[in-house]
Design an enzyme around this catalytic site. Structure first.
Site, PDB file in Angstrom:
ATOM      1  N   ASP A  45       0.842  -1.516   0.268  1.00 34.93           N
ATOM      2  CA  ASP A  45      -0.130  -0.194   0.248  1.00 34.93           C
ATOM      3  C   ASP A  45       1.151   1.305  -0.479  1.00 34.93           C
ATOM      4  OD1 ASP A  45      -3.051   0.205   0.252  1.00 34.93           O
ATOM      5  OD2 ASP A  45      -1.907   2.405   1.169  1.00 34.93           O
ATOM      6  N   ASP A  71       4.303   2.770  -4.020  1.00 36.40           N
ATOM      7  CA  ASP A  71       3.804   3.921  -4.657  1.00 36.40           C
ATOM      8  C   ASP A  71       3.402   2.890  -6.094  1.00 36.40           C
ATOM      9  OD1 ASP A  71       2.688   5.561  -6.641  1.00 36.40           O
ATOM     10  OD2 ASP A  71       3.969   7.596  -5.156  1.00 36.40           O
ATOM     11  N   ASN A  98      -5.220  -5.211  -6.208  1.00 32.11           N
ATOM     12  CA  ASN A  98      -6.952  -3.867  -5.347  1.00 32.11           C
ATOM     13  C   ASN A  98      -6.643  -2.417  -5.644  1.00 32.11           C
ATOM     14  OD1 ASN A  98      -9.715  -3.633  -4.124  1.00 32.11           O
ATOM     15  ND2 ASN A  98      -8.095  -2.738  -2.573  1.00 32.11           N
ATOM     16  N   TYR A 165     -13.806   5.849 -12.417  1.00 32.12           N
ATOM     17  CA  TYR A 165     -13.506   5.314 -11.919  1.00 32.12           C
ATOM     18  C   TYR A 165     -14.426   3.635 -12.789  1.00 32.12           C
ATOM     19  CZ  TYR A 165     -12.629   2.257  -7.801  1.00 32.12           C
ATOM     20  OH  TYR A 165     -12.949   0.760  -7.318  1.00 32.12           O
TER      21      TYR A 165
END
Length: 190
Positions: A45, A71, A98, A165
């Site tokens: 993450d 990142d 994800n 999105y």
């Protein structure tokens, strides 16, 4: 305690899972579920502090969960992530892409091109880049299991405006179906 039917069906003992965007929300729930079924999980993450805290919390609960700060907007970070996970934790058996960012909502014609490019870079290109680094080794071992979170909220809610999105998160489901069999494993699942 008696073993549940679900535990027997999804025994992931000895498997290593990499979950991007795993510090919170859906990614964290996926990471926890994989760990609960026996997998060793690496949470990747951008928020390395939150990822580390959640990994520590899950280890306290008895799970094998670790965190890596990454990142996915940076190409070099993707290469580092793939190399670091495999060198520190072993061969990746399960990849869950994800990580993603929310973009502006509204008619596509009103979306700024810079916003469009940023969403495509993070929500699609980062998945492709990471997969291209990890999938060949997974296929060679015959252990291809990959997934991405996809969004159908606009359909479920009857939305009249399209979110960028939604546009950039919907393609991965079809992408996996095309990518996985072409990497030599007929048992691949998407």
């Amino acid at each position: 305690m008696a073993e549940s039917c679900m535990t027997r069906l999804f025994d992931l003992d000895g498997k290593l899972a990499l979950v991007t965007g795993g510090a919170r929300g859906l990614g964290l729930a996926i990471a926890e579920a994989l760990a609960a079924h026996g997998a060793t999980v690496v949470i990747a993450d951008k928020d390395g502090v939150a990822a580390g805290q959640e990994a520590a919390r899950l280890r306290q609960a008895g799970y094998r969960v670790w965190a890596v700060d990454c990142d996915l907007f940076q190409r070099a970070e993707i290469v580092r992530l793939a190399s670091q996970v495999e060198s520190d934790y072993g061969a990746i058996d399960i990849l869950v892409c994800n990580a993603g960012i929310q973009g502006p909502s509204g008619p596509l014609g009103e979306v700024d091109e810079a916003d469009w490019d940023r969403l495509m870079d993070i929500n699609l290109r980062s998945m492709w880049r990471l997969t291209s680094h990890i999938l060949p080794g997974m296929a060679w071992r015959g252990a291809v299991r990959a997934a991405s979170s996809c969004c159908r909220a606009s359909q479920a809610c009857g939305a009249t405006k399209t979110s960028v999105y939604m546009v950039c998160r919907r393609p991965p489901s079809g992408n996996w179906r095309a990518i996985l069999p072409s990497n030599g494993d007929r048992r691949a699942c998407a």
